[in-house]
Design a protein around this motif. Structure first.
Motif, PDB file in Angstrom:
ATOM      1  N   ALA A 167       0.804  -1.217   0.000  1.00 11.15           N
ATOM      2  CA  ALA A 167       0.000   0.000   0.000  1.00 11.15           C
ATOM      3  C   ALA A 167       0.841   1.273   0.000  1.00 11.15           C
ATOM      4  N   SER A 168       2.148   1.137   0.096  1.00 17.67           N
ATOM      5  CA  SER A 168       2.988   2.336   0.188  1.00 17.67           C
ATOM      6  C   SER A 168       2.944   3.155  -1.097  1.00 17.67           C
ATOM      7  N   VAL A 169       2.990   2.503  -2.234  1.00 21.54           N
ATOM      8  CA  VAL A 169       3.003   3.229  -3.510  1.00 21.54           C
ATOM      9  C   VAL A 169       1.707   4.009  -3.730  1.00 21.54           C
ATOM     10  N   PRO A 170       0.535   3.355  -3.601  1.00 20.23           N
ATOM     11  CA  PRO A 170      -0.689   4.165  -3.756  1.00 20.23           C
ATOM     12  C   PRO A 170      -0.819   5.245  -2.694  1.00 20.23           C
ATOM     13  N   ALA A 171      -0.293   5.006  -1.492  1.00 21.77           N
ATOM     14  CA  ALA A 171      -0.359   6.032  -0.450  1.00 21.77           C
ATOM     15  C   ALA A 171       0.446   7.260  -0.840  1.00 21.77           C
ATOM     16  N   VAL A 172       1.643   7.038  -1.376  1.00 22.27           N
ATOM     17  CA  VAL A 172       2.470   8.174  -1.804  1.00 22.27           C
ATOM     18  C   VAL A 172       1.797   8.906  -2.960  1.00 22.27           C
ATOM     19  N   VAL A 173       1.227   8.164  -3.897  1.00 25.73           N
ATOM     20  CA  VAL A 173       0.548   8.776  -5.037  1.00 25.73           C
ATOM     21  C   VAL A 173      -0.655   9.591  -4.566  1.00 25.73           C
ATOM     22  N   LEU A 174      -1.442   9.016  -3.656  1.00 26.08           N
ATOM     23  CA  LEU A 174      -2.623   9.722  -3.156  1.00 26.08           C
ATOM     24  C   LEU A 174      -2.235  10.947  -2.340  1.00 26.08           C
ATOM     25  N   ALA A 175      -1.182  10.844  -1.531  1.00 26.08           N
ATOM     26  CA  ALA A 175      -0.737  12.003  -0.748  1.00 26.08           C
ATOM     27  C   ALA A 175      -0.277  13.129  -1.666  1.00 26.08           C
ATOM     28  N   THR A 176       0.419  12.759  -2.717  1.00 24.76           N
ATOM     29  CA  THR A 176       0.832  13.766  -3.692  1.00 24.76           C
ATOM     30  C   THR A 176      -0.379  14.404  -4.366  1.00 24.76           C
ATOM     31  N   ALA A 177      -1.392  13.586  -4.668  1.00 24.31           N
ATOM     32  CA  ALA A 177      -2.610  14.112  -5.279  1.00 24.31           C
ATOM     33  C   ALA A 177      -3.340  15.064  -4.344  1.00 24.31           C
ATOM     34  N   VAL A 178      -3.359  14.757  -3.033  1.00 27.89           N
ATOM     35  CA  VAL A 178      -4.010  15.641  -2.060  1.00 27.89           C
ATOM     36  C   VAL A 178      -3.346  17.014  -2.049  1.00 27.89           C
ATOM     37  N   VAL A 179      -2.021  17.014  -1.981  1.00 24.67           N
ATOM     38  CA  VAL A 179      -1.292  18.292  -1.954  1.00 24.67           C
ATOM     39  C   VAL A 179      -1.462  19.041  -3.275  1.00 24.67           C
ATOM     40  N   ALA A 180      -1.374  18.305  -4.383  1.00 26.48           N
ATOM     41  CA  ALA A 180      -1.509  18.949  -5.698  1.00 26.48           C
ATOM     42  C   ALA A 180      -2.901  19.554  -5.866  1.00 26.48           C
ATOM     43  N   LEU A 181      -3.933  18.847  -5.391  1.00 26.43           N
ATOM     44  CA  LEU A 181      -5.290  19.372  -5.507  1.00 26.43           C
ATOM     45  C   LEU A 181      -5.458  20.629  -4.665  1.00 26.43           C
ATOM     46  N   TYR A 182      -4.905  20.624  -3.463  1.00 31.03           N
ATOM     47  CA  TYR A 182      -5.054  21.815  -2.620  1.00 31.03           C
ATOM     48  C   TYR A 182      -4.303  23.006  -3.221  1.00 31.03           C
ATOM     49  N   TRP A 201     -15.616  25.203 -10.177  1.00 33.99           N
ATOM     50  CA  TRP A 201     -14.852  23.974  -9.990  1.00 33.99           C
ATOM     51  C   TRP A 201     -14.159  23.936  -8.633  1.00 33.99           C
ATOM     52  N   HIS A 202     -13.961  25.085  -7.995  1.00 41.17           N
ATOM     53  CA  HIS A 202     -13.367  25.083  -6.657  1.00 41.17           C
ATOM     54  C   HIS A 202     -14.287  24.380  -5.661  1.00 41.17           C
ATOM     55  N   ARG A 203     -15.594  24.537  -5.824  1.00 38.25           N
ATOM     56  CA  ARG A 203     -16.527  23.838  -4.933  1.00 38.25           C
ATOM     57  C   ARG A 203     -16.488  22.340  -5.178  1.00 38.25           C
ATOM     58  N   TRP A 204     -16.410  21.965  -6.451  1.00 39.18           N
ATOM     59  CA  TRP A 204     -16.318  20.543  -6.751  1.00 39.18           C
ATOM     60  C   TRP A 204     -15.016  19.960  -6.221  1.00 39.18           C
ATOM     61  N   SER A 205     -13.964  20.747  -6.179  1.00 38.56           N
ATOM     62  CA  SER A 205     -12.686  20.231  -5.679  1.00 38.56           C
ATOM     63  C   SER A 205     -12.772  19.837  -4.216  1.00 38.56           C
ATOM     64  N   VAL A 206     -13.671  20.477  -3.455  1.00 36.64           N
ATOM     65  CA  VAL A 206     -13.863  20.081  -2.053  1.00 36.64           C
ATOM     66  C   VAL A 206     -14.424  18.664  -1.983  1.00 36.64           C
ATOM     67  N   ALA A 215      -9.078  22.627   5.749  1.00 32.73           N
ATOM     68  CA  ALA A 215      -8.525  23.891   5.244  1.00 32.73           C
ATOM     69  C   ALA A 215      -9.215  24.305   3.953  1.00 32.73           C
ATOM     70  N   MET A 216      -9.543  23.337   3.108  1.00 33.68           N
ATOM     71  CA  MET A 216     -10.223  23.663   1.855  1.00 33.68           C
ATOM     72  C   MET A 216     -11.635  24.180   2.119  1.00 33.68           C
ATOM     73  N   VAL A 217     -12.331  23.574   3.083  1.00 33.07           N
ATOM     74  CA  VAL A 217     -13.677  24.041   3.428  1.00 33.07           C
ATOM     75  C   VAL A 217     -13.624  25.470   3.945  1.00 33.07           C
ATOM     76  N   LEU A 218     -12.653  25.767   4.799  1.00 29.62           N
ATOM     77  CA  LEU A 218     -12.543  27.109   5.377  1.00 29.62           C
ATOM     78  C   LEU A 218     -11.998  28.130   4.381  1.00 29.62           C
ATOM     79  N   ALA A 234      -4.096  22.665  12.852  1.00 30.55           N
ATOM     80  CA  ALA A 234      -3.231  22.622  11.675  1.00 30.55           C
ATOM     81  C   ALA A 234      -3.906  23.235  10.451  1.00 30.55           C
ATOM     82  N   ALA A 235      -5.241  23.095  10.354  1.00 32.85           N
ATOM     83  CA  ALA A 235      -5.940  23.542   9.148  1.00 32.85           C
ATOM     84  C   ALA A 235      -6.158  25.044   9.122  1.00 32.85           C
ATOM     85  N   VAL A 236      -6.368  25.659  10.270  1.00 31.91           N
ATOM     86  CA  VAL A 236      -6.682  27.090  10.294  1.00 31.91           C
ATOM     87  C   VAL A 236      -5.553  27.936   9.697  1.00 31.91           C
ATOM     88  N   PRO A 237      -4.260  27.712  10.030  1.00 36.06           N
ATOM     89  CA  PRO A 237      -3.214  28.519   9.384  1.00 36.06           C
ATOM     90  C   PRO A 237      -3.157  28.321   7.863  1.00 36.06           C
TER      91      PRO A 237
END
Length: 243
Positions: free
Chosen positions: A32-47, A59-64, A91-94, A137-140
């Motif tokens: 599961a390490s490879v998909p985890a790294v890929v998904l973590a990268t996708a989370v950061v890239a999306l934000y 599309w910003h609302r859909w991104s949430v 953080a994305m919601v706020l 962590a999310a508020v800043p």
């Protein structure tokens, strides 16, 4: 500069928040390490893509919603270390949703984070503590997103004001120019009419020359006023803006 600094801070802080999760899965030798790294990268890239791409669009609302899927669907496979990705969802919601929509969604996400913590083995106090940790962590990160967007809007507003002022100044200049040259040409035309009216029949050549001068003055007056009117209708040009 303020927009660039805000966006650079978003990228830096997002990478800082995800780095423990990335390092944990990179160090693991599991499948599961490879998909985890890929998904973590996708989370950061999306934000980063949603938080650093200019004016808020639909599309910003859909991104949430996409972020919610990235945060909660892989959880059974990736385990409790993946729970930290909920920081980006909060953080994305706020930071991205309109205020009227962000409050109910924020409450819903907080409840989901508490239930997630309890499903991973924490009691209710532990779940509440985890939710507060996510919020801290999310508020800043959300604040940095708001800062970058506010700076971009202020810059765009300033550019609009400059554009309007330049257009107004040019319109005033055209009106003044039309008035000055128009008065001068009117005076020439009047003088020509008086000269032509006072010339005897023996001076036919002079009459023709003066009549020609009168025609030229009238044509110049017509062209100048037409030019001034066209200039007042033209846009004042484009001003560079951040996207």
């Amino acid at each position: 500069m303020e927009v660039r600094v805000g966006r650079a801070a978003i990228v830096t802080f997002a990478l800082y928040l995800i780095s423990p999760t990335l390092f944990h899965y990179i160090e693991q030798a599991r499948l599961a390490s490879v998909p985890a790294v890929v998904l973590a990268t996708a989370v950061v890239a999306l934000y980063i893509a949603a938080g650093c791409t200019g004016p808020r669009r639909s599309w910003h609302r859909w991104s949430v919603g996409v972020m919610a899927l990235l945060v909660y669907l892989p959880l059974p496979l990736l385990g409790e270390w993946w729970a930290a990705s909920g920081v980006f969802l909060v953080a994305m919601v706020l930071g991205l949703l309109p205020w009227r929509l962000s409050l109910p969604v924020f409450v819903l996400v907080c409840a989901a984070e508490t239930l997630k913590s309890m499903a991973l083995g924490d009691g209710l106090p532990g779940g509440v503590t985890w939710t507060l940790t996510v919020l801290v962590a999310a508020v800043p990160l959300a604040g940095l997103t708001h800062f970058a967007e506010t700076a971009r809007e202020l810059y765009a507003t300033r550019a609009e004001l400059v554009t309007v002022e330049v257009a107004a100044q040019r319109a005033r200049a055209m009106r003044e120019l039309e008035g000055i040259l128009g008065n001068r040409l009117d005076a020439i035309a009047d003088q020509g009419r008086r000269v032509v009216a006072g010339v005897d029949g023996d001076a036919e050549t002079v009459k023709k020359e003066l009549a020609h001068m009168l025609d030229m003055a009238r044509e110049a007056q017509k062209e100048m006023r037409g030019f001034a009117h066209r200039e007042q209708r033209l846009p004042s040009g484009t001003t560079d803006r951040y996207p």
